[in-house]
Design an enzyme around this catalytic site. Structure first.
Site, PDB file in Angstrom:
ATOM      1  CB  SER A 127      29.969 -15.826 -58.573  1.00 19.88           C
ATOM      2  OG  SER A 127      30.843 -14.773 -58.878  1.00 19.88           O
ATOM      3  N   GLY A 240      24.881 -10.902 -73.752  1.00 23.20           N
ATOM      4  CA  GLY A 240      25.356  -9.702 -73.043  1.00 23.20           C
ATOM      5  C   GLY A 240      26.862  -9.712 -72.878  1.00 23.20           C
ATOM      6  CD  GLN A 277      63.738  -1.680 -79.229  1.00 18.32           C
ATOM      7  OE1 GLN A 277      64.594  -1.977 -78.402  1.00 18.32           O
ATOM      8  NE2 GLN A 277      63.788  -2.078 -80.475  1.00 18.32           N
ATOM      9  N   GLY A 338      52.653  11.540 -65.170  1.00 23.14           N
ATOM     10  CA  GLY A 338      51.953  12.388 -64.187  1.00 23.14           C
ATOM     11  C   GLY A 338      50.618  12.891 -64.691  1.00 23.14           C
ATOM     12  CD  GLU A 361      26.125  -8.040 -69.132  1.00 26.02           C
ATOM     13  OE1 GLU A 361      26.135  -8.947 -69.958  1.00 26.02           O
ATOM     14  OE2 GLU A 361      25.462  -6.998 -69.265  1.00 26.02           O
TER      15      GLU A 361
HETATM   16  N1  CAA Z   1      21.771 -20.954 -71.577  1.00 23.18           N
HETATM   17  C1  CAA Z   1      20.681 -21.673 -71.231  1.00 23.18           C
HETATM   18  N2  CAA Z   1      20.647 -22.487 -70.131  1.00 23.18           N
HETATM   19  C2  CAA Z   1      21.740 -22.513 -69.362  1.00 23.18           C
HETATM   20  C3  CAA Z   1      22.901 -21.778 -69.648  1.00 23.18           C
HETATM   21  C4  CAA Z   1      22.906 -20.973 -70.823  1.00 23.18           C
HETATM   22  N3  CAA Z   1      23.960 -20.260 -71.166  1.00 23.18           N
HETATM   23  N4  CAA Z   1      23.822 -22.004 -68.695  1.00 23.18           N
HETATM   24  C5  CAA Z   1      23.273 -22.866 -67.830  1.00 23.18           C
HETATM   25  N5  CAA Z   1      22.020 -23.178 -68.236  1.00 23.18           N
HETATM   26  C6  CAA Z   1      21.096 -24.121 -67.601  1.00 23.18           C
HETATM   27  C7  CAA Z   1      21.770 -25.469 -67.411  1.00 23.18           C
HETATM   28  O1  CAA Z   1      21.658 -26.273 -68.558  1.00 23.18           O
HETATM   29  C8  CAA Z   1      21.015 -26.039 -66.237  1.00 23.18           C
HETATM   30  O2  CAA Z   1      19.801 -26.566 -66.690  1.00 23.18           O
HETATM   31  P1  CAA Z   1      19.298 -28.044 -66.210  1.00 23.18           P
HETATM   32  O3  CAA Z   1      19.169 -27.946 -64.723  1.00 23.18           O
HETATM   33  O4  CAA Z   1      17.994 -28.211 -66.914  1.00 23.18           O
HETATM   34  O5  CAA Z   1      20.360 -28.994 -66.635  1.00 23.18           O
HETATM   35  C9  CAA Z   1      20.690 -24.811 -65.400  1.00 23.18           C
HETATM   36  O6  CAA Z   1      20.757 -23.672 -66.296  1.00 23.18           O
HETATM   37  C10 CAA Z   1      21.670 -24.613 -64.263  1.00 23.18           C
HETATM   38  O7  CAA Z   1      22.955 -24.524 -64.817  1.00 23.18           O
HETATM   39  P2  CAA Z   1      24.250 -24.772 -63.950  1.00 23.18           P
HETATM   40  O8  CAA Z   1      24.119 -26.063 -63.191  1.00 23.18           O
HETATM   41  O9  CAA Z   1      25.430 -24.623 -64.850  1.00 23.18           O
HETATM   42  O10 CAA Z   1      24.175 -23.572 -62.885  1.00 23.18           O
HETATM   43  P3  CAA Z   1      25.162 -23.134 -61.737  1.00 23.18           P
HETATM   44  O11 CAA Z   1      24.375 -22.812 -60.549  1.00 23.18           O
HETATM   45  O12 CAA Z   1      26.283 -24.111 -61.617  1.00 23.18           O
HETATM   46  O13 CAA Z   1      25.698 -21.709 -62.287  1.00 23.18           O
HETATM   47  C11 CAA Z   1      27.107 -20.164 -63.447  1.00 23.18           C
HETATM   48  C12 CAA Z   1      26.366 -21.520 -63.446  1.00 23.18           C
HETATM   49  C13 CAA Z   1      27.721 -20.095 -64.830  1.00 23.18           C
HETATM   50  C14 CAA Z   1      28.188 -20.071 -62.411  1.00 23.18           C
HETATM   51  C15 CAA Z   1      26.069 -19.022 -63.286  1.00 23.18           C
HETATM   52  O14 CAA Z   1      25.561 -18.972 -61.977  1.00 23.18           O
HETATM   53  C16 CAA Z   1      26.649 -17.668 -63.625  1.00 23.18           C
HETATM   54  O15 CAA Z   1      26.726 -17.308 -64.802  1.00 23.18           O
HETATM   55  N6  CAA Z   1      27.030 -16.880 -62.594  1.00 23.18           N
HETATM   56  C17 CAA Z   1      27.433 -15.507 -62.816  1.00 23.18           C
HETATM   57  C18 CAA Z   1      26.253 -14.600 -62.639  1.00 23.18           C
HETATM   58  C19 CAA Z   1      26.339 -13.391 -63.471  1.00 23.18           C
HETATM   59  O16 CAA Z   1      26.848 -13.390 -64.594  1.00 23.18           O
HETATM   60  N7  CAA Z   1      25.808 -12.295 -62.971  1.00 23.18           N
HETATM   61  C20 CAA Z   1      25.784 -11.091 -63.733  1.00 23.18           C
HETATM   62  C21 CAA Z   1      24.808 -10.164 -63.170  1.00 23.18           C
HETATM   63  S1  CAA Z   1      24.034  -9.235 -64.384  1.00 23.18           S
HETATM   64  C22 CAA Z   1      25.007  -7.928 -64.735  1.00 23.18           C
HETATM   65  O17 CAA Z   1      26.126  -7.791 -64.340  1.00 23.18           O
HETATM   66  C23 CAA Z   1      24.339  -7.004 -65.698  1.00 23.18           C
HETATM   67  C24 CAA Z   1      24.576  -5.583 -65.476  1.00 23.18           C
HETATM   68  O18 CAA Z   1      23.758  -4.895 -64.956  1.00 23.18           O
HETATM   69  C25 CAA Z   1      25.801  -4.961 -66.074  1.00 23.18           C
END
Ligand code: CAA
Length: 382
Positions: A127, A240, A277, A338, A361
Protein backbone atom coordinates in the site's frame (compact mmCIF):
# COMPACT_ATOMS: atom_id res chain seq x y z
CA UNK A 1 -25.24 0.58 -25.38
CA UNK A 2 -24.56 1.99 -28.84
CA UNK A 3 -24.13 -0.20 -31.94
CA UNK A 4 -20.35 -0.60 -31.53
CA UNK A 5 -20.75 -1.63 -27.91
CA UNK A 6 -23.49 -4.16 -28.72
CA UNK A 7 -21.32 -5.62 -31.47
CA UNK A 8 -18.31 -5.80 -29.11
CA UNK A 9 -20.39 -7.56 -26.48
CA UNK A 10 -21.90 -10.06 -28.93
CA UNK A 11 -18.55 -10.87 -30.55
CA UNK A 12 -16.91 -11.39 -27.17
CA UNK A 13 -19.76 -13.51 -25.86
CA UNK A 14 -19.47 -15.78 -28.91
CA UNK A 15 -15.67 -16.02 -28.59
CA UNK A 16 -15.71 -16.68 -24.85
CA UNK A 17 -18.44 -19.32 -25.08
CA UNK A 18 -16.55 -21.17 -27.82
CA UNK A 19 -12.93 -20.73 -26.80
CA UNK A 20 -12.72 -19.90 -23.08
CA UNK A 21 -15.67 -21.40 -21.23
CA UNK A 22 -15.02 -25.05 -22.23
CA UNK A 23 -11.52 -24.96 -20.67
CA UNK A 24 -12.18 -22.89 -17.60
CA UNK A 25 -12.71 -25.59 -15.00
CA UNK A 26 -9.66 -27.58 -16.14
CA UNK A 27 -7.46 -24.51 -16.56
CA UNK A 28 -8.44 -23.16 -13.13
CA UNK A 29 -7.56 -26.50 -11.56
CA UNK A 30 -4.23 -26.82 -13.40
CA UNK A 31 -3.32 -23.09 -13.43
CA UNK A 32 -3.05 -23.12 -17.23
CA UNK A 33 -2.82 -19.86 -19.19
CA UNK A 34 -3.38 -20.33 -22.91
CA UNK A 35 -1.29 -17.94 -24.99
CA UNK A 36 -3.16 -19.04 -28.13
CA UNK A 37 -6.41 -17.68 -26.63
CA UNK A 38 -4.71 -14.36 -25.86
CA UNK A 39 -3.25 -14.24 -29.39
CA UNK A 40 -6.70 -14.87 -30.87
CA UNK A 41 -8.21 -12.13 -28.72
CA UNK A 42 -5.45 -9.94 -30.17
CA UNK A 43 -6.30 -10.90 -33.76
CA UNK A 44 -9.88 -9.79 -33.07
CA UNK A 45 -8.63 -6.45 -31.71
CA UNK A 46 -9.39 -7.07 -28.04
CA UNK A 47 -5.87 -6.64 -26.63
CA UNK A 48 -5.28 -3.05 -27.72
CA UNK A 49 -8.75 -1.61 -27.53
CA UNK A 50 -8.00 1.90 -26.26
CA UNK A 51 -4.69 2.44 -28.06
CA UNK A 52 -4.73 4.74 -31.13
CA UNK A 53 -4.75 3.01 -34.50
CA UNK A 54 -1.29 4.33 -35.47
CA UNK A 55 0.28 1.94 -32.94
CA UNK A 56 -1.91 -1.02 -33.85
CA UNK A 57 -4.76 -0.30 -31.45
CA UNK A 58 -8.46 0.01 -32.17
CA UNK A 59 -8.90 3.51 -30.73
CA UNK A 60 -12.04 2.68 -28.76
CA UNK A 61 -13.21 4.63 -25.72
CA UNK A 62 -12.74 3.59 -22.09
CA UNK A 63 -16.51 3.07 -21.93
CA UNK A 64 -16.26 0.53 -24.78
CA UNK A 65 -13.26 -1.05 -23.07
CA UNK A 66 -15.15 -1.36 -19.76
CA UNK A 67 -18.07 -3.08 -21.49
CA UNK A 68 -15.67 -5.48 -23.21
CA UNK A 69 -13.80 -6.34 -19.99
CA UNK A 70 -17.09 -6.90 -18.19
CA UNK A 71 -18.15 -9.38 -20.90
CA UNK A 72 -14.86 -11.33 -20.82
CA UNK A 73 -14.99 -11.48 -17.00
CA UNK A 74 -18.33 -13.28 -17.17
CA UNK A 75 -16.37 -16.25 -18.50
CA UNK A 76 -12.87 -15.67 -17.17
CA UNK A 77 -11.73 -13.03 -14.71
CA UNK A 78 -8.14 -14.17 -15.42
CA UNK A 79 -8.15 -13.36 -19.16
CA UNK A 80 -9.97 -10.08 -18.46
CA UNK A 81 -7.31 -9.04 -15.97
CA UNK A 82 -4.46 -10.04 -18.32
CA UNK A 83 -5.95 -7.73 -20.96
CA UNK A 84 -6.61 -4.96 -18.43
CA UNK A 85 -3.03 -4.90 -17.08
CA UNK A 86 -1.45 -5.25 -20.54
CA UNK A 87 -3.63 -2.34 -21.71
CA UNK A 88 -2.48 -0.30 -18.71
CA UNK A 89 1.12 -0.86 -19.85
CA UNK A 90 0.15 0.31 -23.36
CA UNK A 91 -1.51 3.41 -21.91
CA UNK A 92 1.67 4.23 -19.95
CA UNK A 93 3.86 3.84 -23.04
CA UNK A 94 1.47 5.85 -25.17
CA UNK A 95 1.21 8.67 -22.64
CA UNK A 96 4.78 8.87 -21.35
CA UNK A 97 6.92 7.05 -23.91
CA UNK A 98 9.04 8.67 -26.63
CA UNK A 99 8.10 8.12 -30.29
CA UNK A 100 10.91 5.55 -30.55
CA UNK A 101 9.67 3.67 -27.45
CA UNK A 102 6.10 3.67 -28.73
CA UNK A 103 7.12 2.34 -32.16
CA UNK A 104 9.32 -0.30 -30.59
CA UNK A 105 6.99 -1.78 -27.97
CA UNK A 106 3.37 -0.90 -28.71
CA UNK A 107 2.55 -2.89 -31.90
CA UNK A 108 3.39 -6.29 -30.36
CA UNK A 109 1.40 -5.43 -27.22
CA UNK A 110 -1.68 -4.03 -28.94
CA UNK A 111 -1.88 -6.92 -31.39
CA UNK A 112 -1.80 -9.48 -28.59
CA UNK A 113 1.45 -11.08 -29.79
CA UNK A 114 2.98 -10.04 -26.48
CA UNK A 115 1.72 -9.25 -22.96
CA UNK A 116 2.72 -6.30 -20.77
CA UNK A 117 3.20 -6.26 -16.98
CA UNK A 118 3.11 -3.43 -14.45
CA UNK A 119 5.68 -3.75 -11.66
CA UNK A 120 5.29 -1.52 -8.62
CA UNK A 121 4.79 -3.66 -5.47
CA UNK A 122 7.64 -5.05 -3.40
CA UNK A 123 7.61 -7.21 -0.26
CA UNK A 124 8.15 -4.08 1.86
CA UNK A 125 6.17 -1.69 -0.35
CA UNK A 126 2.54 -2.68 -0.94
CA UNK A 127 0.00 0.00 0.00
CA UNK A 128 2.92 2.32 0.76
CA UNK A 129 4.16 2.13 -2.81
CA UNK A 130 6.46 5.17 -2.51
CA UNK A 131 8.67 3.27 -0.04
CA UNK A 132 9.95 0.89 -2.74
CA UNK A 133 13.67 0.08 -2.58
CA UNK A 134 14.52 -1.62 -5.89
CA UNK A 135 17.39 0.56 -7.03
CA UNK A 136 18.44 1.87 -10.44
CA UNK A 137 21.95 3.30 -10.23
CA UNK A 138 23.34 5.32 -13.12
CA UNK A 139 26.26 3.61 -14.81
CA UNK A 140 28.00 3.08 -18.14
CA UNK A 141 28.48 -0.36 -19.65
CA UNK A 142 30.59 -0.92 -22.77
CA UNK A 143 30.25 2.75 -23.60
CA UNK A 144 26.44 2.75 -23.24
CA UNK A 145 24.83 4.93 -20.62
CA UNK A 146 22.24 3.28 -18.47
CA UNK A 147 21.15 2.03 -15.07
CA UNK A 148 21.94 -1.03 -12.97
CA UNK A 149 18.75 -2.51 -11.49
CA UNK A 150 18.94 -4.40 -8.20
CA UNK A 151 16.05 -5.65 -6.09
CA UNK A 152 12.80 -7.52 -6.53
CA UNK A 153 9.10 -7.09 -7.25
CA UNK A 154 6.20 -9.22 -6.05
CA UNK A 155 2.57 -9.93 -7.04
CA UNK A 156 3.33 -9.25 -10.67
CA UNK A 157 0.34 -10.11 -12.83
CA UNK A 158 1.50 -11.96 -16.00
CA UNK A 159 5.00 -12.34 -14.53
CA UNK A 160 6.77 -14.96 -16.65
CA UNK A 161 4.39 -14.76 -19.63
CA UNK A 162 4.81 -11.03 -20.29
CA UNK A 163 7.62 -9.76 -22.51
CA UNK A 164 7.53 -6.05 -21.61
CA UNK A 165 7.69 -5.00 -17.96
CA UNK A 166 7.24 -1.42 -16.71
CA UNK A 167 9.39 -1.42 -13.57
CA UNK A 168 9.37 1.35 -10.96
CA UNK A 169 12.78 1.71 -9.31
CA UNK A 170 14.55 4.21 -7.12
CA UNK A 171 16.99 6.55 -8.86
CA UNK A 172 16.91 9.29 -6.24
CA UNK A 173 16.13 10.15 -2.64
CA UNK A 174 13.59 8.38 -0.43
CA UNK A 175 9.91 9.01 -1.15
CA UNK A 176 7.83 9.35 -4.28
CA UNK A 177 10.05 11.92 -6.02
CA UNK A 178 12.98 9.47 -6.16
CA UNK A 179 11.13 6.86 -8.23
CA UNK A 180 11.65 6.37 -11.99
CA UNK A 181 9.94 4.07 -14.51
CA UNK A 182 11.85 1.72 -16.82
CA UNK A 183 10.98 -0.55 -19.70
CA UNK A 184 12.53 -3.95 -19.04
CA UNK A 185 12.32 -6.80 -21.54
CA UNK A 186 12.13 -10.47 -20.66
CA UNK A 187 15.53 -12.03 -21.35
CA UNK A 188 17.57 -9.02 -20.22
CA UNK A 189 20.68 -10.38 -18.44
CA UNK A 190 20.29 -10.03 -14.67
CA UNK A 191 16.48 -10.21 -14.84
CA UNK A 192 14.93 -13.50 -13.70
CA UNK A 193 11.70 -14.86 -12.26
CA UNK A 194 11.21 -15.91 -8.66
CA UNK A 195 8.43 -18.02 -7.22
CA UNK A 196 5.05 -18.37 -8.90
CA UNK A 197 2.31 -17.66 -6.34
CA UNK A 198 -0.18 -20.40 -5.48
CA UNK A 199 -3.41 -18.45 -5.33
CA UNK A 200 -7.00 -18.89 -4.17
CA UNK A 201 -8.35 -17.26 -7.34
CA UNK A 202 -7.12 -15.80 -10.65
CA UNK A 203 -5.50 -19.21 -11.06
CA UNK A 204 -5.28 -18.98 -14.86
CA UNK A 205 -3.39 -15.69 -14.63
CA UNK A 206 0.18 -16.28 -13.40
CA UNK A 207 1.47 -14.05 -10.59
CA UNK A 208 5.22 -14.05 -10.10
CA UNK A 209 8.08 -12.50 -8.26
CA UNK A 210 10.68 -10.67 -10.39
CA UNK A 211 14.36 -10.58 -9.46
CA UNK A 212 16.93 -8.03 -10.64
CA UNK A 213 20.59 -8.66 -10.02
CA UNK A 214 22.97 -6.14 -11.62
CA UNK A 215 20.52 -5.93 -14.51
CA UNK A 216 21.77 -3.32 -17.00
CA UNK A 217 19.04 -1.18 -18.57
CA UNK A 218 20.10 1.28 -21.29
CA UNK A 219 19.18 4.92 -20.64
CA UNK A 220 16.88 4.81 -23.69
CA UNK A 221 14.58 2.53 -21.63
CA UNK A 222 13.86 5.22 -19.05
CA UNK A 223 10.26 6.44 -19.37
CA UNK A 224 9.86 10.23 -19.34
CA UNK A 225 12.31 11.76 -16.85
CA UNK A 226 14.09 10.54 -13.74
CA UNK A 227 11.76 11.02 -10.78
CA UNK A 228 8.54 10.77 -12.83
CA UNK A 229 7.99 7.08 -12.01
CA UNK A 230 5.61 7.43 -9.06
CA UNK A 231 3.32 9.87 -10.86
CA UNK A 232 3.35 7.63 -13.96
CA UNK A 233 2.31 4.69 -11.77
CA UNK A 234 -0.43 6.63 -9.98
CA UNK A 235 -1.84 8.07 -13.20
CA UNK A 236 -1.90 4.57 -14.71
CA UNK A 237 -3.69 3.21 -11.65
CA UNK A 238 -6.34 5.92 -11.93
CA UNK A 239 -7.40 4.28 -15.19
CA UNK A 240 -6.58 0.73 -14.12
CA UNK A 241 -8.79 0.97 -11.06
CA UNK A 242 -12.10 1.46 -12.83
CA UNK A 243 -11.22 -1.25 -15.33
CA UNK A 244 -10.83 -3.58 -12.34
CA UNK A 245 -14.32 -2.32 -11.42
CA UNK A 246 -15.57 -3.34 -14.89
CA UNK A 247 -14.13 -6.83 -14.39
CA UNK A 248 -15.87 -7.00 -11.00
CA UNK A 249 -19.22 -6.11 -12.61
CA UNK A 250 -18.81 -8.99 -15.11
CA UNK A 251 -17.87 -11.40 -12.33
CA UNK A 252 -20.92 -10.39 -10.28
CA UNK A 253 -23.25 -10.50 -13.29
CA UNK A 254 -22.30 -14.10 -14.01
CA UNK A 255 -22.92 -15.03 -10.37
CA UNK A 256 -26.38 -13.41 -10.46
CA UNK A 257 -27.19 -15.15 -13.74
CA UNK A 258 -26.24 -18.55 -12.27
CA UNK A 259 -28.29 -17.78 -9.13
CA UNK A 260 -31.49 -16.78 -10.92
CA UNK A 261 -31.35 -19.74 -13.32
CA UNK A 262 -30.75 -22.15 -10.47
CA UNK A 263 -33.40 -20.65 -8.21
CA UNK A 264 -35.99 -20.88 -11.00
CA UNK A 265 -35.26 -24.54 -11.71
CA UNK A 266 -34.60 -25.92 -8.21
CA UNK A 267 -37.75 -27.16 -6.44
CA UNK A 268 -38.09 -27.44 -2.67
CA UNK A 269 -41.29 -27.55 -0.63
CA UNK A 270 -43.15 -28.10 -3.97
CA UNK A 271 -42.12 -24.78 -5.51
CA UNK A 272 -39.12 -23.21 -7.23
CA UNK A 273 -36.86 -21.78 -4.53
CA UNK A 274 -37.03 -18.49 -6.50
CA UNK A 275 -40.56 -18.06 -5.13
CA UNK A 276 -39.35 -17.75 -1.53
CA UNK A 277 -39.28 -14.08 -0.62
CA UNK A 278 -36.03 -14.47 1.36
CA UNK A 279 -34.21 -15.47 -1.84
CA UNK A 280 -36.08 -12.91 -3.96
CA UNK A 281 -34.83 -10.12 -1.69
CA UNK A 282 -31.27 -11.46 -1.96
CA UNK A 283 -31.42 -11.53 -5.75
CA UNK A 284 -33.08 -8.12 -5.96
CA UNK A 285 -30.26 -6.66 -3.84
CA UNK A 286 -27.64 -8.43 -5.98
CA UNK A 287 -29.16 -6.93 -9.15
CA UNK A 288 -29.39 -3.47 -7.54
CA UNK A 289 -25.75 -3.47 -6.39
CA UNK A 290 -24.57 -4.64 -9.82
CA UNK A 291 -26.42 -1.82 -11.58
CA UNK A 292 -25.05 0.79 -9.12
CA UNK A 293 -21.54 -0.54 -9.75
CA UNK A 294 -21.96 -0.57 -13.53
CA UNK A 295 -23.14 3.05 -13.53
CA UNK A 296 -20.16 4.17 -11.43
CA UNK A 297 -17.70 2.31 -13.67
CA UNK A 298 -19.22 3.72 -16.85
CA UNK A 299 -19.30 7.26 -15.44
CA UNK A 300 -15.63 7.01 -14.39
CA UNK A 301 -14.81 5.73 -17.89
CA UNK A 302 -16.85 8.50 -19.51
CA UNK A 303 -14.94 11.15 -17.53
CA UNK A 304 -11.67 9.77 -18.90
CA UNK A 305 -13.07 9.66 -22.42
CA UNK A 306 -14.20 13.27 -22.25
CA UNK A 307 -10.81 14.49 -21.01
CA UNK A 308 -11.93 15.29 -17.46
CA UNK A 309 -10.53 12.35 -15.45
CA UNK A 310 -11.98 12.05 -11.98
CA UNK A 311 -9.65 10.04 -9.72
CA UNK A 312 -12.18 10.12 -6.87
CA UNK A 313 -14.87 8.51 -9.01
CA UNK A 314 -12.37 5.96 -10.39
CA UNK A 315 -11.57 4.88 -6.81
CA UNK A 316 -15.28 4.79 -5.94
CA UNK A 317 -15.99 2.62 -8.98
CA UNK A 318 -13.25 0.16 -8.02
CA UNK A 319 -14.31 0.08 -4.39
CA UNK A 320 -18.05 -0.30 -4.98
CA UNK A 321 -17.81 -2.79 -7.85
CA UNK A 322 -15.29 -5.09 -6.19
CA UNK A 323 -17.11 -5.11 -2.83
CA UNK A 324 -20.27 -5.89 -4.82
CA UNK A 325 -18.56 -8.73 -6.66
CA UNK A 326 -17.47 -10.27 -3.35
CA UNK A 327 -20.92 -9.98 -1.83
CA UNK A 328 -22.83 -11.15 -4.92
CA UNK A 329 -20.59 -14.16 -5.56
CA UNK A 330 -20.82 -15.16 -1.87
CA UNK A 331 -24.62 -14.88 -2.01
CA UNK A 332 -24.65 -16.90 -5.23
CA UNK A 333 -22.87 -19.77 -3.47
CA UNK A 334 -25.46 -19.48 -0.68
CA UNK A 335 -28.39 -19.60 -3.12
CA UNK A 336 -27.01 -22.69 -4.87
CA UNK A 337 -26.37 -24.25 -1.44
CA UNK A 338 -24.35 -27.48 -1.39
CA UNK A 339 -23.75 -27.60 -5.15
CA UNK A 340 -22.68 -23.97 -5.09
CA UNK A 341 -19.77 -25.02 -2.90
CA UNK A 342 -18.65 -27.64 -5.44
CA UNK A 343 -17.09 -27.43 -8.89
CA UNK A 344 -20.35 -28.63 -10.47
CA UNK A 345 -21.25 -24.94 -10.91
CA UNK A 346 -18.82 -22.06 -11.60
CA UNK A 347 -20.00 -19.82 -8.74
CA UNK A 348 -17.31 -21.00 -6.29
CA UNK A 349 -14.66 -20.04 -8.89
CA UNK A 350 -16.17 -16.59 -9.33
CA UNK A 351 -16.26 -16.19 -5.52
CA UNK A 352 -12.54 -17.04 -5.34
CA UNK A 353 -11.79 -14.73 -8.28
CA UNK A 354 -13.77 -11.87 -6.70
CA UNK A 355 -11.76 -11.80 -3.47
CA UNK A 356 -8.52 -10.49 -4.93
CA UNK A 357 -10.36 -7.73 -6.82
CA UNK A 358 -10.77 -6.07 -3.40
CA UNK A 359 -6.97 -6.22 -2.95
CA UNK A 360 -5.26 -5.50 -6.31
CA UNK A 361 -4.53 -2.08 -7.82
CA UNK A 362 -4.84 -0.60 -4.34
CA UNK A 363 -6.74 -2.34 -1.54
CA UNK A 364 -10.26 -1.09 -0.95
CA UNK A 365 -8.94 0.57 2.21
CA UNK A 366 -6.46 2.54 0.04
CA UNK A 367 -9.34 3.54 -2.27
CA UNK A 368 -11.04 5.07 0.78
CA UNK A 369 -7.80 6.87 1.72
CA UNK A 370 -7.62 8.42 -1.76
CA UNK A 371 -11.33 9.32 -1.79
CA UNK A 372 -11.03 11.00 1.63
CA UNK A 373 -7.86 12.91 0.60
CA UNK A 374 -9.57 14.20 -2.52
CA UNK A 375 -12.66 15.19 -0.52
CA UNK A 376 -10.45 17.12 1.90
CA UNK A 377 -8.73 18.83 -1.03
CA UNK A 378 -12.08 19.85 -2.53
CA UNK A 379 -13.29 21.28 0.77
CA UNK A 380 -10.06 23.11 1.54
CA UNK A 381 -10.60 25.14 -1.68
CA UNK A 382 -13.82 26.68 -0.30
N1 CAA B 1 -1.80 11.04 -10.59
C1 CAA B 1 -0.66 11.76 -10.69
N2 CAA B 1 0.11 12.09 -9.60
C2 CAA B 1 -0.29 11.62 -8.42
C3 CAA B 1 -1.45 10.86 -8.24
C4 CAA B 1 -2.24 10.57 -9.39
N3 CAA B 1 -3.35 9.86 -9.31
N4 CAA B 1 -1.58 10.53 -6.94
C5 CAA B 1 -0.55 11.09 -6.30
N5 CAA B 1 0.23 11.75 -7.19
C6 CAA B 1 1.43 12.54 -6.90
C7 CAA B 1 1.14 13.57 -5.82
O1 CAA B 1 0.61 14.75 -6.36
C8 CAA B 1 2.50 13.78 -5.21
O2 CAA B 1 3.24 14.65 -6.02
P1 CAA B 1 4.07 15.90 -5.37
O3 CAA B 1 5.06 15.27 -4.44
O4 CAA B 1 4.69 16.55 -6.56
O5 CAA B 1 3.06 16.73 -4.66
C9 CAA B 1 3.15 12.40 -5.31
O6 CAA B 1 2.45 11.70 -6.36
C10 CAA B 1 3.04 11.62 -4.02
O7 CAA B 1 1.68 11.51 -3.70
P2 CAA B 1 1.20 11.18 -2.23
O8 CAA B 1 1.89 12.09 -1.25
O9 CAA B 1 -0.29 11.17 -2.23
O10 CAA B 1 1.79 9.70 -2.02
P3 CAA B 1 1.66 8.69 -0.81
O11 CAA B 1 2.97 8.09 -0.57
O12 CAA B 1 0.94 9.33 0.32
O13 CAA B 1 0.77 7.51 -1.47
C11 CAA B 1 -1.19 6.29 -2.09
C12 CAA B 1 -0.47 7.65 -1.97
C13 CAA B 1 -2.51 6.64 -2.73
C14 CAA B 1 -1.43 5.62 -0.77
C15 CAA B 1 -0.37 5.38 -3.05
O14 CAA B 1 0.81 4.93 -2.45
C16 CAA B 1 -1.17 4.17 -3.50
O15 CAA B 1 -1.97 4.27 -4.43
N6 CAA B 1 -0.92 3.00 -2.88
C17 CAA B 1 -1.50 1.76 -3.36
C18 CAA B 1 -0.54 1.08 -4.29
C19 CAA B 1 -1.23 0.28 -5.32
O16 CAA B 1 -2.31 0.62 -5.81
N7 CAA B 1 -0.61 -0.80 -5.73
C20 CAA B 1 -1.16 -1.60 -6.77
C21 CAA B 1 -0.14 -2.48 -7.32
S1 CAA B 1 -0.34 -2.73 -9.00
C22 CAA B 1 -1.45 -3.96 -9.21
O17 CAA B 1 -2.11 -4.43 -8.34
C23 CAA B 1 -1.59 -4.31 -10.66
C24 CAA B 1 -1.78 -5.73 -10.94
O18 CAA B 1 -0.88 -6.40 -11.33
C25 CAA B 1 -3.16 -6.29 -10.90
Amino acid sequence: MNEIQLELKNQLQKFCLQKIEPHMEHDDETETFRMDIFNELGELGFTGMTLPEEFGGVGLSYQDFSIALCEIAKYSVSYAVTISVSSMVQAILNEFGSVVQKKQYLPALSSGIEIGAFCLSESGAGSDAASLITSAKKTTQDGTEGYLLNGSKIWITSGGIAKTYIVMARTGAAGSSGVSAFIVRDGTPGFSFGKKEKKMGWRVSPTRELLFHNCFIPAENLLANEGDGFKIAMAALDKGRFTIGAIAVGCAERALDESVRYALSRQQFKQPIFDFQGLQFMMADMALEIECSRLLVLQAAKDYDSGTPNAKLACMAKLKATDTAMRVTTDAVQILGGVGYTKEYPVERFMRDAKVLQIVEGTNQIQRVVIARLLKKEYSKH
